[in-house]
Motif scaffolding. Structure first.
Motif, short mmCIF file in Angstrom:
data_model
loop_
_atom_site.label_atom_id
_atom_site.label_comp_id
_atom_site.label_asym_id
_atom_site.label_seq_id
_atom_site.Cartn_x
_atom_site.Cartn_y
_atom_site.Cartn_z
N VAL A 151 40.02 20.05 35.71
CA VAL A 151 40.55 21.30 35.15
C VAL A 151 41.08 22.19 36.26
O VAL A 151 40.36 22.55 37.19
N GLU A 152 42.36 22.53 36.20
CA GLU A 152 42.98 23.42 37.17
C GLU A 152 43.19 24.82 36.60
O GLU A 152 43.01 25.82 37.30
N ARG A 153 43.59 24.88 35.33
CA ARG A 153 43.84 26.18 34.69
C ARG A 153 43.25 26.20 33.28
O ARG A 153 43.23 25.18 32.60
N ALA A 154 42.81 27.36 32.87
CA ALA A 154 42.43 27.59 31.49
C ALA A 154 43.57 28.33 30.81
O ALA A 154 44.17 29.24 31.40
N VAL A 155 43.88 27.92 29.59
CA VAL A 155 45.00 28.47 28.83
C VAL A 155 44.48 29.03 27.52
O VAL A 155 43.66 28.39 26.85
N VAL A 156 44.93 30.23 27.16
CA VAL A 156 44.59 30.78 25.85
C VAL A 156 45.85 31.35 25.21
O VAL A 156 46.80 31.72 25.90
N GLU A 157 45.84 31.43 23.88
CA GLU A 157 46.99 31.97 23.14
C GLU A 157 46.49 32.82 21.97
O GLU A 157 46.65 32.45 20.80
N PRO A 158 45.88 33.97 22.29
CA PRO A 158 45.32 34.82 21.23
C PRO A 158 46.38 35.60 20.47
O PRO A 158 47.43 35.95 21.01
#
Length: 207
Positions: A151-158
């Protein structure tokens, strides 16, 4: 061999194994762990949760138990999302979905990279008051993700209207990038990485 971005670097079995090994202590008496989500067993509880007014951003408000079952069967059959319960001292208190962003619809809205992983979180009805409870959940989830070398980045789309989640995201180190459009919502696209999360932890005051 160069890995294709659309090939999941690790799959369902990896998540299940890592989740089973994971835990997070709130204090000496309270701790989180993950438990498997079982479609045929757990839908009644999830149906109750998603029909609570506070869960409107989960997009299943006023839905039947059959609709919730069908939605989660589709999610699990897609083989790109793993679903777990967050358990506090053996009581289910939140649900989390981990997904590989390049194979998710969010990957159509930015230059997705191998190492990008997203999550969705739904807290259960509040029955016990614990100071900064949702902050503890975010710290647990992000700590778990960034413990994985893949895992390099965490992505969210709230949803842009979900003000409470925006506060939590930014508190945990997420940087908001842009607005994106889905069929059912307008969302913010936001990213976090190990360095940003660690800097955020330095400023989070937890009891």
């Amino acid at each position: 061999m160069v890995q294709n971005i659309y090939e999941t670097p690790f799959g369902i079995d990896f998540w299940a194994k890592k989740a089973a090994e994971s835990s997070y202590n709130i204090n000496q008496d309270l701790s989180f762990k993950f438990a498997p989500f079982q479609l045929d067993k757990d839908i009644p509880l999830l149906h109750h949760w998603v029909n609570q007014p506070y869960a409107k951003y989960w997009q299943l408000e006023n839905s039947s138990i059959e609709t919730v079952y069908a939605s989660y069967k589709e999610i699990l059959d897609g083989k790109n999302t793993c679903v777990f319960w967050g358990v506090l001292n053996d009581k289910k208190v939140f649900l989390v979905e981990f997904y590989y962003a390049p194979k998710d619809r969010v990957g159509e809205h930015y230059d997705a990279k191998i190492g990008d992983y997203g999550f969705h979180i739904l807290a259960g009805p509040k029955e016990t008051v614990i100071s900064q409870f949702t902050t503890h959940i975010f710290v647990y989830l992000l700590t778990f993700l960034f413990q994985q070398d893949e895992v390099e980045r965490a992505v969210v789309e709230p949803d842009i209207n979900n003000e409470k989640i925006h506060v939590l995201n930014k508190k945990a180190g997420f940087t908001y990038n842009k607005k994106i459009e889905f069929e059912e919502k307008t969302a913010f696209l936001a990213f976090n990485d190990r360095n940003s999360f660690q800097k955020a932890l330095d400023h989070i005051q937890l009891p």
